[in-house]
Design a protein around this motif. Structure first.
Motif, PDB file in Angstrom:
ATOM      1  N   ASP A 147      -3.709   5.940   0.176  1.00 57.79           N
ATOM      2  CA  ASP A 147      -5.037   5.382  -0.081  1.00 57.79           C
ATOM      3  C   ASP A 147      -5.062   4.466  -1.301  1.00 57.79           C
ATOM      4  O   ASP A 147      -6.131   4.121  -1.809  1.00 57.79           O
ATOM      5  N   THR A 148      -3.882   4.048  -1.773  1.00 59.86           N
ATOM      6  CA  THR A 148      -3.794   3.201  -2.964  1.00 59.86           C
ATOM      7  C   THR A 148      -3.033   1.913  -2.647  1.00 59.86           C
ATOM      8  O   THR A 148      -2.103   1.921  -1.842  1.00 59.86           O
ATOM      9  N   ARG A 184      -8.050   2.145  -5.150  1.00 59.57           N
ATOM     10  CA  ARG A 184      -7.922   3.418  -4.451  1.00 59.57           C
ATOM     11  C   ARG A 184      -9.161   3.617  -3.592  1.00 59.57           C
ATOM     12  O   ARG A 184     -10.286   3.379  -4.035  1.00 59.57           O
ATOM     13  N   THR A 211       0.818  -1.204   0.000  1.00 62.63           N
ATOM     14  CA  THR A 211       0.000   0.000   0.000  1.00 62.63           C
ATOM     15  C   THR A 211       0.857   1.261   0.000  1.00 62.63           C
ATOM     16  O   THR A 211       2.022   1.244   0.396  1.00 62.63           O
TER      17      THR A 211
END
Length: 253
Positions: A163-164, A189, A160
């Protein structure tokens, strides 16, 4: 408690200490005897005050003990909670521009399990910090022939960044012949329609050439394109976590 008899005698008891009476009267005199009596009365009064303050928690002894405890120990008495592992969850329908009438859905539950898949190579005997487990499933209804194809895969890698996330999974079930056993790459995402996105390695990427002929390249662990497809409904949640420390470093001390 002060009784009428105590008042007549001029004495009473508070918190186990007798006050007044002959000693109190002696304190009214002058000279050494009077001074001694006064000292005894004052000492008794101070003892009562200190006892009351200690019981109520407001005295110097209580406050000093309370304030000294953190400085004396300096460390929390309980261990801090460990950081939660990286994870991707959710399901959504994609809004894929090249087949706008098709219905493409993905469902993901992937979680990081660092250093859990040892490899034969001595340098990888502990596995990788991106080792992961979970499931990815998807379905694709085609508007041109009204057929639906479904597949499911076991997650083997997850990494990670904010947020992706990118992750890969080995196909375990599929309506498409020849897919079982292959590794596929995905990305997600955080968010729903308007923010959330999803990506998959086929259709727009992962093309190689062998002897001048285009072919699909083998997908390595955690290899996937950026999440390039917007969502029509649903959404995904990416929980970021830093890479876990290496067990090999602990062994080296």
């Amino acid at each position: 408690m002060i009784t009428e008899r105590d008042r007549r005698k001029g004495e009473f008891t508070m918190w186990g200490v007798k006050l007044g009476g002959k000693e109190h009267e002696a304190g009214k005199g002058r000279g050494r005897g009077g001074a001694a009596g006064r000292r005894r009365v004052v000492a008794a009064a101070l003892a009562v005050a200190a006892t009351c303050a200690a019981v109520s928690g407001l005295g110097p002894a209580a406050s000093a003990s309370d304030s000294a405890a953190p400085a004396e120990h300096g460390k929390p008495t309980t261990r801090p909670a460990e950081a939660a592992p990286a994870r991707v969850t959710g399901e959504a329908r994609l809004d894929f521009a090249y087949v706008p009438r098709d219905v493409i859905r993905f469902k993901v539950d992937a979680r990081s399990v660092p250093w859990s898949h040892p490899r034969a190579d001595p340098d990888l005997k502990h596995g990788l910090p991106t080792d992961a487990r979970g499931t990815v499933s998807w379905s694709h209804w085609r508007a041109d022939n009204h057929e639906t194809m479904r597949a499911e895969a076991a997650v083997d890698c997850l990494v990670t960044g904010g947020d992706t996330a990118t992750f890969t999974a080995i196909v375990t079930k599929s309506d498409v012949p020849g897919e079982v056993g292959k590794r596929y790459g995905f990305s997600a995402r955080t968010g729903g329609p308007g923010k959330g996105r999803f990506g998959f390695h086929w259709a727009v990427s992962n093309v190689d050439e062998v002897n001048g002929a285009p072919t699909a390249a083998r997908v390595g662990t955690c290899m996937a394109p950026a999440p390039f497809v917007p969502l029509k409904s649903g959404g995904f949640t990416v929980r970021h976590a830093e890479l876990a420390p290496s067990p090999a470093a602990k062994e080296r001390g």
